[in-house]
Design an enzyme around this catalytic site. Structure first.
Site, PDB file in Angstrom:
ATOM      1  N   SER A  52       0.795  -1.231   0.000  1.00  0.00           N
ATOM      2  CA  SER A  52       0.000   0.000   0.000  1.00  0.00           C
ATOM      3  C   SER A  52       0.827   1.280   0.000  1.00  0.00           C
ATOM      4  O   SER A  52       0.254   2.369  -0.037  1.00  0.00           O
ATOM      5  CB  SER A  52      -0.942   0.009   1.213  1.00  0.00           C
ATOM      6  OG  SER A  52      -0.211  -0.035   2.430  1.00  0.00           O
ATOM      7  N   GLU A  77      -4.429  -1.618   6.658  1.00  0.00           N
ATOM      8  CA  GLU A  77      -4.888  -0.242   6.581  1.00  0.00           C
ATOM      9  C   GLU A  77      -6.220  -0.078   7.306  1.00  0.00           C
ATOM     10  O   GLU A  77      -6.912  -1.061   7.598  1.00  0.00           O
ATOM     11  CB  GLU A  77      -5.027   0.188   5.111  1.00  0.00           C
ATOM     12  CG  GLU A  77      -3.725   0.136   4.317  1.00  0.00           C
ATOM     13  CD  GLU A  77      -2.695   1.154   4.782  1.00  0.00           C
ATOM     14  OE1 GLU A  77      -3.070   2.094   5.503  1.00  0.00           O
ATOM     15  OE2 GLU A  77      -1.502   1.021   4.412  1.00  0.00           O
ATOM     16  N   TYR A 239      21.081   5.666  11.679  1.00  0.00           N
ATOM     17  CA  TYR A 239      20.493   4.639  10.819  1.00  0.00           C
ATOM     18  C   TYR A 239      21.348   3.367  10.820  1.00  0.00           C
ATOM     19  O   TYR A 239      21.097   2.455  11.597  1.00  0.00           O
ATOM     20  CB  TYR A 239      20.283   5.162   9.383  1.00  0.00           C
ATOM     21  CG  TYR A 239      19.353   4.247   8.624  1.00  0.00           C
ATOM     22  CD1 TYR A 239      17.982   4.500   8.588  1.00  0.00           C
ATOM     23  CD2 TYR A 239      19.814   3.092   7.996  1.00  0.00           C
ATOM     24  CE1 TYR A 239      17.116   3.638   7.931  1.00  0.00           C
ATOM     25  CE2 TYR A 239      18.962   2.234   7.342  1.00  0.00           C
ATOM     26  CZ  TYR A 239      17.614   2.496   7.307  1.00  0.00           C
ATOM     27  OH  TYR A 239      16.764   1.626   6.672  1.00  0.00           O
ATOM     28  N   THR A 279       9.195   8.480   1.854  1.00  0.00           N
ATOM     29  CA  THR A 279       8.142   7.539   2.198  1.00  0.00           C
ATOM     30  C   THR A 279       7.635   7.841   3.598  1.00  0.00           C
ATOM     31  O   THR A 279       8.280   8.557   4.362  1.00  0.00           O
ATOM     32  CB  THR A 279       8.644   6.083   2.152  1.00  0.00           C
ATOM     33  OG1 THR A 279       9.610   5.886   3.199  1.00  0.00           O
ATOM     34  CG2 THR A 279       9.291   5.759   0.807  1.00  0.00           C
TER      35      THR A 279
END
Length: 399
Positions: A52, A77, A239, A279
């Site tokens: 999605s 979702e 990260y 994103t």
């Protein structure tokens, strides 16, 4: 019917509502950006976990558009309520399904927790009933929590450095205007690090591979991929050398374990190192927004590789149309454009004084902010936001 005029409700890097038409338009644009092809032979079966948003969505669309894949996609979702819109991923899935209906593609979307055993059972039954053995398993899940199906314990991931505190410039937006602030994070403890590995590592990926094998649903020459990221040494403390990096190392070790064990003589497993992207997952990572904006300034639109561009490259490699671009650790690399020396040197120079760099060239953060808003269906060119819109959109396959 739930037509209403809606406006974005935003808090920092979180927008708590989404626009159905805006989300639909972003899917249509992504679809059109992928050059179609006429696949020959049998249509491969794919199971895509995380369809999605982000790379999972792009890999799905590229597989459909260029290779005629059929199969099952899983996402988790929210349908929304009378007072609140559905999630952006819900609307994107509905839009994707409509595109596929128009093209006659055979793909089924399941809205369920991909970490849960009942979801695995349901998906395996669907595959056995409609599609048969799986050629490609794409693992592209991004979640802040995971319930261990063996113990029932809920694990929460954290984004923290390891060993010592982290302080770095970060990108802030005040009503759309970019400013540079500072982010400070305390180091994770051992429990937080272990929990992050539980959520974002390779344990669940291996469970899906085992479940497919036990059900006799591994096709000949089965290929499975899990999405990963390496990134720059600029962002490494939070990260790659932080909790997320530990989880990614576990994911990569899982690929080696699968190849040496379960998939020996039956298939192959790879982690895929994708390039930078805007994103919903990446915006939650401190300093990544600033790094990505500066990278965009260095590369410009011409040098940028979208998630769709990279997804097309990935399918070319795993189908054998192009050689695999593997690094020394056996990972498929899609990030050469980002990690090129000239690109990294350019970002590193701007990072020395990011406030001055952004004042001199605000194009990067302006682009980033627009991309971020479009994740939720806002600021999409061509959408009439002043008009009422239907917010109660059914999940594909339901009334």
């Amino acid at each position: 019917m739930s037509k209403q005029q809606i406006t974005p409700k935003q808090r920092g890097y979180l927008i708590v509502n989404s626009h159905p038409t805006g989300c639909e338009t972003t899917v249509e644009r992504l679809w059109q950006s992928i050059e179609p092809a006429r696949p020959a032979g049998r249509a491969p079966v794919a199971l895509v976990l995380g369809t999605s948003a982000g790379y999972g969505q792009s890999i799905l669309l590229a597989g459909l558009r260029r290779h005629g894949i059929r199969g099952v996609g899983v996402a988790y979702e929210n349908a929304g309520t009378e007072r609140r819109t559905a999630t952006a991923g819900w609307y994107r899935t509905a839009a994707t399904a409509q595109l596929l209906e128009d093209t006659g593609a055979d793909f089924t979307f399941v809205n369920a927790d991909a970490y849960a055993d009942p979801t695995r059972t349901r998906v395996l039954e669907l595959l056995a009933e409609k599609y048969g053995p799986v050629d490609y398993l794409i693992y592209s899940l991004a979640s802040p929590r995971r319930t261990d199906p063996a113990t029932g314990e809920v694990h929460h991931s954290v984004i923290k450095p390891l060993g010592e505190a982290y302080s770095s410039p970060s990108l802030l937006f005040d009503e759309g205007t970019a400013t540079v602030g500072t982010v400070e994070l305390a180091p994770a403890d051992e429990q937080e690090q272990a929990a992050t590995v539980k959520v974002m590592g390779g344990e669940d990926w291996a469970l899906w591979c085992r479940a497919l094998a036990d059900a006799g649903l591994l096709a000949e020459d089965f290929t499975t991929l899990a999405l990963s990221y390496v990134g720059s040494d600029i962002t490494a403390p939070v990260y790659r050398r932080g909790t997320i990096g530990t989880a990614k190392e576990h994911l990569e070790a899982t690929a080696h374990d699968l190849n040496a064990g379960l998939l020996t003589g039956r298939g192959r497993a790879f982690t895929v190192v994708a390039g930078a992207a805007v994103t919903q997952a990446s915006t939650a990572i401190p300093s990544i927004a600033l790094y990505t904006s500066l990278l965009r300034n260095v590369l410009g639109a011409e040098g940028w590789r979208t998630t769709a561009d990279q997804a097309v490259d990935l399918w070319q490699q795993i189908t054998g149309a192009q050689p695999l671009n593997l690094d020394d650790e056996g990972r498929i690399r899609l990030d050469d454009w980002e990690m090129a020396q000239a690109a990294q040197d350019g970002v590193r120079k701007l990072w020395e004084d990011p406030a001055t760099a952004l004042a001199a060239d605000p194009a990067g953060p302006t682009w980033f902010y627009r991309q971020f808003r479009e994740l939720y269906g806002w600021d999409v060119p061509g959408v009439e936001y002043g008009a009422p819109v239907e917010t109660a959109v059914p999940w594909p396959g339901t009334d």
